[in-house]
Write an enzyme that holds these catalytic residues in place. Structure first.
Site, PDB file in Angstrom:
ATOM      1  N   GLU A 134      44.219 -22.148  67.236  1.00  0.00           N
ATOM      2  CA  GLU A 134      44.099 -21.765  66.297  1.00  0.00           C
ATOM      3  C   GLU A 134      42.787 -22.138  65.492  1.00  0.00           C
ATOM      4  O   GLU A 134      43.031 -23.579  65.381  1.00  0.00           O
ATOM      5  CB  GLU A 134      45.363 -21.459  65.364  1.00  0.00           C
ATOM      6  CG  GLU A 134      46.361 -20.624  65.820  1.00  0.00           C
ATOM      7  CD  GLU A 134      46.134 -19.039  65.186  1.00  0.00           C
ATOM      8  OE1 GLU A 134      45.066 -18.896  64.631  1.00  0.00           O
ATOM      9  OE2 GLU A 134      47.143 -18.483  65.535  1.00  0.00           O
ATOM     10  N   HIS A 173      41.847 -13.732  70.974  1.00  0.00           N
ATOM     11  CA  HIS A 173      42.868 -13.058  70.747  1.00  0.00           C
ATOM     12  C   HIS A 173      42.572 -11.553  70.652  1.00  0.00           C
ATOM     13  O   HIS A 173      43.258 -10.643  70.944  1.00  0.00           O
ATOM     14  CB  HIS A 173      43.430 -13.384  69.289  1.00  0.00           C
ATOM     15  CG  HIS A 173      44.978 -13.043  69.159  1.00  0.00           C
ATOM     16  ND1 HIS A 173      45.775 -12.863  68.030  1.00  0.00           N
ATOM     17  CD2 HIS A 173      45.868 -12.412  70.061  1.00  0.00           C
ATOM     18  CE1 HIS A 173      46.892 -12.529  68.185  1.00  0.00           C
ATOM     19  NE2 HIS A 173      47.144 -12.281  69.319  1.00  0.00           N
TER      20      HIS A 173
END
Length: 198
Positions: A134, A173
């Protein structure tokens, strides 16, 4: 846990600044173990790296709420948005903050809950065989130089330990869950990142 050799991690030529232990944990970074993981399926090799973004509250940086979210300790009363996500159980292997600081939540050997329903190159359930990183950010705000620096260094270390993570098998993603996700978004400079890996 405080970082031990922050100056070494800022040197892009020194890949061993974040050495990886046999247990799948970076040795020279902050650990914040998340309960949101399980074991990878037997015989399933790590072969994919997925780049995400996250900011909590949305669009705000440096709040320290992301680690709380990944560790199931987010205060739902702190912000209206938190009431909609506080019951979720999700994680990623690592977070790279705007400053470039890296925090690890799950061993790379374990299955972090970052991808959800997903699909890559003919194979479903990306959590089984991927590592999730992330970046603190949003789809439309440029990421920082420090984040690209840390992400590049971390990626090289992961490729050294997990050689099946080839350039083709590094993705966002948005590419493995296109109907649900948009991150890391158009603000992420894929060309800059991948050219730095060569």
């Amino acid at each position: 846990m405080k970082q031990k050799t922050q100056h070494a991690r800022q040197d892009p030529s020194h890949l061993q600044a974040l050495p990886l232990s046999g247990a799948g944990w970076l040795c020279d970074t902050q650990h914040c173990p998340s309960p949101n993981f399980n074991q990878r399926p037997a015989g399933c090799n790590v072969s994919l790296l997925v780049i995400h973004n996250i900011s909590l509250p949305p669009g705000q940086f440096g709040t320290n709420d992301i680690p709380a979210f990944f560790c199931n300790t987010l205060n739902a009363d702190k912000h209206p948005y938190f009431k909609t996500i506080s019951e979720l159980q999700v994680s990623a292997h690592c977070l790279i903050e705007r400053t470039g600081k890296t925090i690890q939540f799950v061993s790379f050997e374990a299955r972090a809950w970052h991808a959800g329903q997903s699909y890559f190159d003919g194979q479903e359930n990306c959590n089984d065989y991927s590592i999730g990183i992330e970046l603190e950010g949003t789809d439309d705000i440029p990421y920082t130089d420090a984040q690209y620096h840390s992400l590049t260094k971390l990626t090289k270390i992961l490729q050294e330990h997990y050689p099946l993570i080839t350039p083709h098998r590094i993705t966002g993603h948005q590419n493995i869950a296109p109907s649900r996700k948009t991150d890391p978004g158009p603000s992420f400079d894929w060309q800059r990142y991948k050219s730095a890996l060569v």
